[in-house]
Scaffold this active site. Structure first.
Site, PDB file in Angstrom:
ATOM      1  N   ASN A  76       0.963  -1.729  -0.317  1.00 28.54           N
ATOM      2  CA  ASN A  76      -0.207  -0.033  -0.378  1.00 28.54           C
ATOM      3  C   ASN A  76       0.541   1.152  -0.028  1.00 28.54           C
ATOM      4  O   ASN A  76       2.028   0.717   0.260  1.00 28.54           O
ATOM      5  CB  ASN A  76      -0.994  -0.334   1.520  1.00 28.54           C
ATOM      6  CG  ASN A  76      -2.261   0.562   1.304  1.00 28.54           C
ATOM      7  OD1 ASN A  76      -2.649   1.440   0.254  1.00 28.54           O
ATOM      8  ND2 ASN A  76      -3.236   0.141   1.297  1.00 28.54           N
ATOM      9  N   HIS A 106      22.774   0.800  12.030  1.00 31.90           N
ATOM     10  CA  HIS A 106      24.302   1.733  12.624  1.00 31.90           C
ATOM     11  C   HIS A 106      24.973   1.359  13.647  1.00 31.90           C
ATOM     12  O   HIS A 106      24.748   0.715  14.490  1.00 31.90           O
ATOM     13  CB  HIS A 106      23.705   3.148  12.995  1.00 31.90           C
ATOM     14  CG  HIS A 106      22.928   3.744  11.352  1.00 31.90           C
ATOM     15  ND1 HIS A 106      23.699   3.924  10.415  1.00 31.90           N
ATOM     16  CD2 HIS A 106      21.800   3.445  10.854  1.00 31.90           C
ATOM     17  CE1 HIS A 106      23.014   4.073   9.351  1.00 31.90           C
ATOM     18  NE2 HIS A 106      21.647   4.607   9.912  1.00 31.90           N
ATOM     19  N   GLY A 133      -1.232  -1.086   8.419  1.00 35.02           N
ATOM     20  CA  GLY A 133      -0.897   0.395   8.180  1.00 35.02           C
ATOM     21  C   GLY A 133       0.569   0.612   9.567  1.00 35.02           C
ATOM     22  O   GLY A 133       0.350  -0.100  10.697  1.00 35.02           O
ATOM     23  N   THR A 156      10.588  -7.079  16.011  1.00 36.99           N
ATOM     24  CA  THR A 156      11.731  -7.011  16.562  1.00 36.99           C
ATOM     25  C   THR A 156      12.742  -7.843  16.940  1.00 36.99           C
ATOM     26  O   THR A 156      13.830  -8.539  16.978  1.00 36.99           O
ATOM     27  CB  THR A 156      12.415  -5.911  18.197  1.00 36.99           C
ATOM     28  OG1 THR A 156      11.847  -7.158  19.178  1.00 36.99           O
ATOM     29  CG2 THR A 156      12.120  -4.848  17.824  1.00 36.99           C
ATOM     30  N   ARG A 171       4.259  -8.840  20.137  1.00 35.42           N
ATOM     31  CA  ARG A 171       4.122  -9.845  21.172  1.00 35.42           C
ATOM     32  C   ARG A 171       3.354 -10.352  20.332  1.00 35.42           C
ATOM     33  O   ARG A 171       2.491  -9.853  20.204  1.00 35.42           O
ATOM     34  CB  ARG A 171       4.490  -9.129  22.980  1.00 35.42           C
ATOM     35  CG  ARG A 171       4.820  -8.690  23.187  1.00 35.42           C
ATOM     36  CD  ARG A 171       6.002 -10.306  23.423  1.00 35.42           C
ATOM     37  NE  ARG A 171       7.301  -9.018  24.357  1.00 35.42           N
ATOM     38  CZ  ARG A 171       8.486  -9.552  24.409  1.00 35.42           C
ATOM     39  NH1 ARG A 171       9.115  -9.640  22.678  1.00 35.42           N
ATOM     40  NH2 ARG A 171       9.361  -8.598  24.959  1.00 35.42           N
TER      41      ARG A 171
END
Length: 176
Positions: A76, A106, A133, A156, A171
């Site tokens: 989208n 980084h 979204g 993550t 989670r």
């Protein structure tokens, strides 16, 4: 970068590759929908594979050459893929508006970070995944087939097939 080792993002060769991607992204984002169709040909030419994927404008990617989109993939508007490593998105997967996929990390040491040192971690998204979204997917993550990532989630860690994850950090939802 390709070897998964630390590299300098200010390298002139990488600058040239990013410029090539910027031109393709600009072509995609500035065409009328009738001219562009599912994806501007300049953008499609960057990708490893793009089969019959559909990418709404605006869209942004860092290089394009590390992106593989399966059949029927839908991105989208306002999706961002910083593809310093491989990003593969399986057949039938849908990304909501403003989904962001970040492969680069980084350096944590400020001096090394200022020098442009970063490392690239791949992202793999399975088949028939739905990503809501505003979700953010970090490098090194694998999302299994049929998983759902809730809107605004920050992923993550890898997500097992068929699992729904929400929140920051993402989670699994508890089953009631």
């Amino acid at each position: 970068m390709d070897a998964g080792e630390w590299y300098c993002c200010f390298d002139p060769e990488l600058d040239a590759l990013r410029m090539r991607a910027r031109r393709a992204v600009h072509a995609h984002n500035s065409m009328t929908p009738d001219e562009r169709g599912p994806m501007a040909s300049e953008l499609r030419a960057l990708f490893v594979t793009a089969k019959d994927a559909f990418i709404e404008a605006p869209f942004h990617c860092a290089y394009g050459m590390n992106i593989s989109l399966g059949s029927g993939v839908y991105l989208n508007s306002s999706c961002v893929i910083l593809d310093t490593a491989t990003v593969s998105i399986g057949d039938g997967t849908m990304l909501g508006p403003a989904v962001q996929i970040y492969c680069p990390e980084h350096h944590r040491d400020v001096t090394l970070r200022k020098s442009g040192l970063e490392i690239a971690r791949p992202v793999s998204i399975g088949k028939d995944v739905w990503i809501g979204g505003g979700a953010i997917i970090l490098g090194g993550v694998t999302i299994g087939d049929g998983a759902i990532v809730g809107a605004g989630a920050v992923v993550t860690r890898s997500v097992a097939a068929g699992t729904t994850v929400v929140g920051n950090p993402a989670r699994p939802l508890r089953q009631f």
